[in-house]
Design a protein around this motif. Structure first.
Motif, PDB file in Angstrom:
ATOM      1  N   THR A  88       1.064   4.134  -3.213  1.00  0.00           N
ATOM      2  CA  THR A  88       0.727   5.333  -2.954  1.00  0.00           C
ATOM      3  C   THR A  88       1.916   6.351  -3.573  1.00  0.00           C
ATOM      4  O   THR A  88       1.496   7.329  -3.989  1.00  0.00           O
ATOM      5  N   GLU A 113       0.470  -0.988  -0.163  1.00  0.00           N
ATOM      6  CA  GLU A 113      -0.072  -0.174   0.270  1.00  0.00           C
ATOM      7  C   GLU A 113       0.472   1.422   0.208  1.00  0.00           C
ATOM      8  O   GLU A 113       0.434   2.679  -0.723  1.00  0.00           O
ATOM      9  N   ASN A 164      -6.851  12.520   3.352  1.00  0.00           N
ATOM     10  CA  ASN A 164      -6.296  11.398   3.525  1.00  0.00           C
ATOM     11  C   ASN A 164      -7.668  11.456   5.469  1.00  0.00           C
ATOM     12  O   ASN A 164      -7.711   9.662   5.882  1.00  0.00           O
ATOM     13  N   GLN A 211      -2.749  12.670  -0.267  1.00  0.00           N
ATOM     14  CA  GLN A 211      -2.522  11.970  -1.743  1.00  0.00           C
ATOM     15  C   GLN A 211      -3.094  12.641  -2.864  1.00  0.00           C
ATOM     16  O   GLN A 211      -3.560  12.854  -3.137  1.00  0.00           O
ATOM     17  N   ASN A 248       1.706   9.057  -5.712  1.00  0.00           N
ATOM     18  CA  ASN A 248       2.611  10.620  -5.795  1.00  0.00           C
ATOM     19  C   ASN A 248       3.071  10.850  -6.578  1.00  0.00           C
ATOM     20  O   ASN A 248       3.196  11.812  -7.418  1.00  0.00           O
ATOM     21  N   ASN A 298       2.094  12.785   4.874  1.00  0.00           N
ATOM     22  CA  ASN A 298       1.164  11.604   4.486  1.00  0.00           C
ATOM     23  C   ASN A 298      -1.137  11.702   5.348  1.00  0.00           C
ATOM     24  O   ASN A 298      -1.355  11.044   5.374  1.00  0.00           O
TER      25      ASN A 298
END
Lengths: 197, 224
Positions: free
Chosen positions: B40, B36, B182, B222, B44, B219
């Motif tokens: 991500t 994961e 997020n 994203q 990005n 984080n």
């Protein structure tokens, strides 16, 4: 991002299949799937489901939202609402396209569904274009895009971000010019508002 | 063949706040989680105008996991159901990693001088490039410089020679990007005139990159 990357990302969605074979669970890096029992539905990633379907090893269970009445409702809601409504799936276009092209026989009323999903997509596209038009004319630099799916965003990429970048650049240049002219003691009639017309 | 899904303790994962609440497994990170994080980072990197923090630790863990899986698969028949499915998944993971690294290399080749200059000012812990990427960037810069010198610059009058400064290509950090929050992020500045907006978790926005680059780093949001 290329359309194939969007499809790649969409292929991670989970769908239901009914396998015609039995097998112990598989422990994939992205999570375990199975166990597979012939005739019993099981959840798998879309990419795996599509592969198995091509090998004639399963039947695809269409997602719950692939249903005429529900989609008709969504379509009406989409028409009425000023904003984008929430789609039943983040990758509804990718899922519909992959499932319906690989396994049209597994989806009841496939052709009708295809039309209505395309209709919804078109309504949303039209709405997106209108709002972008308003957004650019309003000289904004920021906008909220809730409920817009990745593929829909992609249809205005790169043109939208690029045009915004250009507009921002003109604005910065205009501001700099204004500063220069005012420090030189020239008249302020070279106002930026002239450019915005 | 699946018992290798848990990867041994890691040293450098404190960046990820998600792990803080896992009391028992504080030091453990599952292969799924690593994947994961890599995915991500990949998304990005694809969308960001500048080069982002390198993820060497995570990539190495992932590579280790892939190698481990291949080792386990060695004894399986090529037509075995398990072999085919695992093979397909590994191909997908390899694609993500290759695409990620390729995207970084493209940025390095485009903004070589700029990135190298920036790296010089950064602390060791904040370096954006992995050591290998740094070496690549340096050699690339030298080669390009030498090439320019040989084919053109040496034939030019002195005036035009010393303009290395002007040849630096910089990314446009104010370019617009699509982001997804997020977590809830209160009062983010979204315009040049200090307009502020609260981002709710899961909401999506189009916004100049520079205004949200720290959210990406932490984080909290994203790029999509």
């Amino acid at each position: 991002m290329e359309p194939c990357i969007i499809e790649f990302i969409g292929e991670k969605s989970i769908i239901g299949i009914v396998p015609n074979f039995s097998f112990e669970p598989l422990h994939l890096i992205s999570g375990s799937v199975g166990p597979f029992r012939a005739g019993l539905p099981v959840h798998v990633p879309l990419w795996l489901g599509i592969h198995l379907r091509k090998q004639q090893k399963c039947r695809i269970v269409p997602p719950e939202w692939m249903e005429i009445e529900l989609l008709e409702e969504i379509k009406e809601a989409e028409k009425k609402s000023k904003f984008f409504t929430k789609m039943p799936s983040e990758h509804y276009m990718v899922e519909a396209q992959l499932i319906m092209s690989t396994a049209p026989d597994d989806v009841p009323k496939c052709e009708e569904l295809r039309t209505i999903i395309k209709d919804i997509f078109d309504i949303r596209e039209a709405k997106l274009r209108t709002s972008i038009d308003a957004f650019i004319k309003g000289e904004g630099t920021y906008a909220k895009l809730d409920n817009l799916t990745l593929l829909e965003m992609h249809t205005v990429r790169p043109i939208l971000p690029h045009s915004l970048d250009h507009i921002a650049r003109y604005q910065r240049t205009a501001m700099a010019t204004q500063r220069d002219t005012s420090t030189l003691g020239l008249s302020n009639s070279m106002n930026t508002s002239h450019f915005s017309q | 063949m699946s018992e290798g899904d848990i990867i041994p303790p890691l040293s450098d994962t404190e960046q990820n706040e998600d792990f803080d609440d896992e009391v028992d497994e504080e030091e453990l990170i599952t292969a799924q989680k690593v994947l994961e994080i890599v995915e991500t980072a990949w998304k990005n990197e694809l969308c960001a105008p500048e080069i982002l923090q390198h993820q060497t630790d995570m990539l190495e863990l992932m590579l280790g996991q892939v190698a481990h899986m291949e080792e386990n698969m060695k004894d399986l028949d090529k037509n075995d159901f398990r072999f085919i499915v695992h093979q397909m998944e590994l191909e997908r993971i390899r694609y993500v990693m290759a695409s990620y690294l390729r995207c970084r290399l493209q940025k390095i080749e485009t903004y070589t001088r700029h990135i190298l200059n920036e790296e010089e000012t950064r602390e060791v812990a904040e370096k954006r490039l992995s050591p290998e990427e740094f070496k690549y960037a340096q050699e690339f810069a030298e080669n390009v410089e030498q090439y320019f010198q040989q084919v053109a610059l040496q034939y030019m009058p002195n005036m035009q020679r010393a303009e290395a400064e002007q040849r630096i290509v910089r990314p446009n950090l104010m370019s617009h990007v699509f982001i997804k929050a997020n977590v809830d992020v209160p009062s983010v500045v979204v315009g040049v005139d200090d307009e502020e907006v609260d981002l709710t978790a899961g909401s999506q926005h189009i916004i100049p990159y520079q205004l949200v680059s720290d959210l990406i780093y932490k984080n909290q949001a994203q790029l999509i």
